[in-house]
Design an enzyme around this catalytic site. Structure first.
Site, mmCIF file in Angstrom:
data_model
loop_
_atom_site.group_PDB
_atom_site.id
_atom_site.type_symbol
_atom_site.label_atom_id
_atom_site.label_comp_id
_atom_site.label_asym_id
_atom_site.label_seq_id
_atom_site.Cartn_x
_atom_site.Cartn_y
_atom_site.Cartn_z
ATOM 1 N N TYR A 160 -92.469 -73.352 -77.505
ATOM 2 C CA TYR A 160 -91.633 -72.443 -76.699
ATOM 3 C C TYR A 160 -92.407 -71.147 -76.438
ATOM 4 O O TYR A 160 -92.414 -70.618 -75.318
ATOM 5 C CB TYR A 160 -90.327 -72.178 -77.458
ATOM 6 C CG TYR A 160 -89.417 -71.144 -76.860
ATOM 7 C CD1 TYR A 160 -88.761 -71.374 -75.652
ATOM 8 C CD2 TYR A 160 -89.180 -69.926 -77.511
ATOM 9 C CE1 TYR A 160 -87.905 -70.411 -75.114
ATOM 10 C CE2 TYR A 160 -88.335 -68.968 -76.989
ATOM 11 C CZ TYR A 160 -87.698 -69.223 -75.777
ATOM 12 O OH TYR A 160 -86.853 -68.277 -75.245
ATOM 13 N N LYS B 117 -93.366 -69.081 -72.993
ATOM 14 C CA LYS B 117 -92.951 -67.703 -72.715
ATOM 15 C C LYS B 117 -94.166 -66.765 -72.588
ATOM 16 O O LYS B 117 -94.097 -65.765 -71.870
ATOM 17 C CB LYS B 117 -91.960 -67.212 -73.769
ATOM 18 C CG LYS B 117 -90.594 -67.921 -73.680
ATOM 19 C CD LYS B 117 -89.886 -67.691 -72.329
ATOM 20 C CE LYS B 117 -88.470 -68.227 -72.298
ATOM 21 N NZ LYS B 117 -87.779 -67.993 -71.021
ATOM 22 N N ALA C 204 -76.956 -70.578 -64.655
ATOM 23 C CA ALA C 204 -75.741 -69.759 -64.560
ATOM 24 C C ALA C 204 -74.542 -70.396 -65.246
ATOM 25 O O ALA C 204 -73.458 -69.814 -65.259
ATOM 26 C CB ALA C 204 -75.417 -69.517 -63.081
HETATM 27 N N1 LIG Z 1 -80.531 -67.014 -76.844
HETATM 28 C C1 LIG Z 1 -81.611 -66.430 -77.288
HETATM 29 O O1 LIG Z 1 -81.731 -66.111 -78.480
HETATM 30 C C2 LIG Z 1 -82.747 -66.093 -76.352
HETATM 31 C C3 LIG Z 1 -83.733 -65.212 -76.807
HETATM 32 C C4 LIG Z 1 -84.788 -64.880 -75.959
HETATM 33 C C5 LIG Z 1 -84.852 -65.417 -74.705
HETATM 34 N N2 LIG Z 1 -83.895 -66.288 -74.264
HETATM 35 C C6 LIG Z 1 -84.043 -66.839 -72.922
HETATM 36 O O2 LIG Z 1 -82.896 -66.534 -72.167
HETATM 37 C C7 LIG Z 1 -82.708 -67.529 -71.155
HETATM 38 C C8 LIG Z 1 -81.259 -68.011 -71.194
HETATM 39 O O3 LIG Z 1 -81.000 -68.548 -72.473
HETATM 40 P P1 LIG Z 1 -79.538 -68.632 -73.112
HETATM 41 O O4 LIG Z 1 -79.629 -68.036 -74.459
HETATM 42 O O5 LIG Z 1 -78.529 -68.142 -72.167
HETATM 43 O O6 LIG Z 1 -79.450 -70.213 -73.287
HETATM 44 P P2 LIG Z 1 -78.253 -71.265 -72.982
HETATM 45 O O7 LIG Z 1 -76.941 -70.663 -73.350
HETATM 46 O O8 LIG Z 1 -78.700 -72.531 -73.629
HETATM 47 O O9 LIG Z 1 -78.295 -71.408 -71.391
HETATM 48 C C9 LIG Z 1 -79.417 -72.005 -70.776
HETATM 49 C C10 LIG Z 1 -79.141 -72.158 -69.295
HETATM 50 O O10 LIG Z 1 -80.304 -72.792 -68.703
HETATM 51 C C11 LIG Z 1 -79.856 -73.890 -67.931
HETATM 52 N N3 LIG Z 1 -80.840 -74.974 -67.870
HETATM 53 C C12 LIG Z 1 -81.524 -75.548 -68.878
HETATM 54 N N4 LIG Z 1 -82.250 -76.584 -68.406
HETATM 55 C C13 LIG Z 1 -82.011 -76.654 -67.070
HETATM 56 C C14 LIG Z 1 -82.446 -77.513 -66.026
HETATM 57 N N5 LIG Z 1 -83.278 -78.555 -66.242
HETATM 58 N N6 LIG Z 1 -81.984 -77.302 -64.767
HETATM 59 C C15 LIG Z 1 -81.123 -76.275 -64.523
HETATM 60 N N7 LIG Z 1 -80.684 -75.421 -65.463
HETATM 61 C C16 LIG Z 1 -81.119 -75.623 -66.720
HETATM 62 C C17 LIG Z 1 -78.580 -74.355 -68.598
HETATM 63 O O11 LIG Z 1 -77.745 -75.020 -67.647
HETATM 64 P P3 LIG Z 1 -77.378 -76.594 -67.662
HETATM 65 O O12 LIG Z 1 -77.565 -77.105 -69.054
HETATM 66 O O13 LIG Z 1 -75.977 -76.600 -67.155
HETATM 67 O O14 LIG Z 1 -78.336 -77.195 -66.673
HETATM 68 C C18 LIG Z 1 -77.942 -73.026 -69.013
HETATM 69 O O15 LIG Z 1 -77.203 -72.486 -67.941
HETATM 70 C C19 LIG Z 1 -83.741 -68.609 -71.432
HETATM 71 O O16 LIG Z 1 -84.834 -68.457 -70.564
HETATM 72 C C20 LIG Z 1 -84.161 -68.342 -72.863
HETATM 73 O O17 LIG Z 1 -85.477 -68.768 -73.099
HETATM 74 C C21 LIG Z 1 -82.839 -66.628 -75.065
#
Ligand SMILES: NC(=O)c1ccc[n+]([C@@H]2O[C@H](COP(=O)([O-])OP(=O)(O)OC[C@H]3O[C@@H](n4cnc5c(N)ncnc54)[C@H](OP(=O)(O)O)[C@@H]3O)[C@@H](O)[C@H]2O)c1
Length: 251
Positions: free
Chosen positions: A161, A165, A14
């Protein structure tokens, strides 16, 4: 969304990106949201920003790669009198490393497995147990997966990755089947986005650019809109799969 007002939603990851957008939308619609991540200060800041909205945001620090942290988070939620348990779980936290199958670092594969697969499974189990012990039969478990759960792009930096997924896709359907076996009405949804404009790719490539694509990415709030759409479906409708790409994305 009226029936969700005052109910509790856990949003993992979050602190930024898609998770922060989902938190914002749920709090504005009156849910009591618990947001977790490692950078809890960012969630606390968001909570302060949202303090005059209809719902609330409780920030909990949790490193999802550690089972102990996850179990303690669920205990904290249970012992909080205004929360008591989880009615909606949004498994959103996730990460990618540039770690191809033939040359990647084991530790990087392991971190992706821990957060993208193990934590998702543990949070799903703990959320279900929380619903079960409070006789919640209308809960909802949502998984933010990826188009990488549906196809292997010809880009080696995404290959492991994609392994994680594809696993999420299997978790979504397995959870659905186990719930139906139990005659539960708890619903499950997988949302699989293509490219979204967050810092996700910056972290994956360990540089400041977001890749070579010149088309417009989706915004985090576009994914949040899909979350809201699936949550507000009538109770006899379970939206299992949402695939969404930027209009100009080819792969
Ligand atoms: N952006 C894209 O293009 C994209 C596309 C398809 C799917 N997704 C999926 O969407 C989801 C969110 O991605 P996003 O784009 O919002 O990425 P983001 O901006 O990098 O955010 C990732 C979030 O995951 C948290 N996180 C990572 N490792 C963690 C850990 N060990 N413990 C607790 N929290 C953790 C981070 O919080 P902290 O670092 O503060 O812990 C951050 O809040 C992911 O599952 C990703 O695979 C993203």
């Amino acid at each position: 969304m009226e029936r969700w007002v005052g109910r509790v939603a856990l949003v993992t990851g979050a602190s930024e990106g898609i998770g922060a957008a989902v938190v914002r939308d749920l709090v504005c619609r009156g849910m009591k949201v618990v947001g977790c991540a490692r950078n809890v200060d960012k969630i606390q800041k968001l909570s302060d920003e949202l303090k005059n909205e209809k719902g609330s945001l409780t920030a909990i620090r949790c490193d999802l790669s550690k089972e102990e942290d996850i179990v303690n988070m669920f205990k904290t939620i249970k012992s909080n009198e205004s929360l008591r348990g989880v009615d909606v779980c949004i498994n959103n936290a996730g990460l990618a490393h540039n770690a191809p199958i033939l040359s990647g670092q084991t530790q990087e594969w392991r971190e992706m497995l821990d957060v993208n697969v193990m934590a998702v499974t543990i949070c799903t189990r703990e959320s279900f147990q929380s619903m079960k012990e409070r006789n919640i039969d209308d809960g909802h478990i949502i998984f933010i997966s990826s188009m990488s759960g549906y196809r292997i792009a010809n880009e080696a930096f995404t290959h492991f990755y994609a392994v994680t997924k594809h696993s999420v896709r299997a978790i979504v359907e397995s959870t659905r089947q186990e719930l139906r076996e139990l005659k539960s009405h708890i619903r499950v949804t997988g949302i699989s986005p293509g490219n979204v404009d967050t810092d996700f790719a910056v972290k994956m490539m360990k540089d400041k650019t977001k890749g070579n694509n010149d088309y417009r990415y989706m915004d985090a709030k576009d994914i949040s809109s899909a979350v809201i759409y699936t949550l507000q479906a009538p109770s006899h409708v379970e939206i299992n799969d949402v695939l969404m790409r930027p209009t100009e994305q080819i792969t």
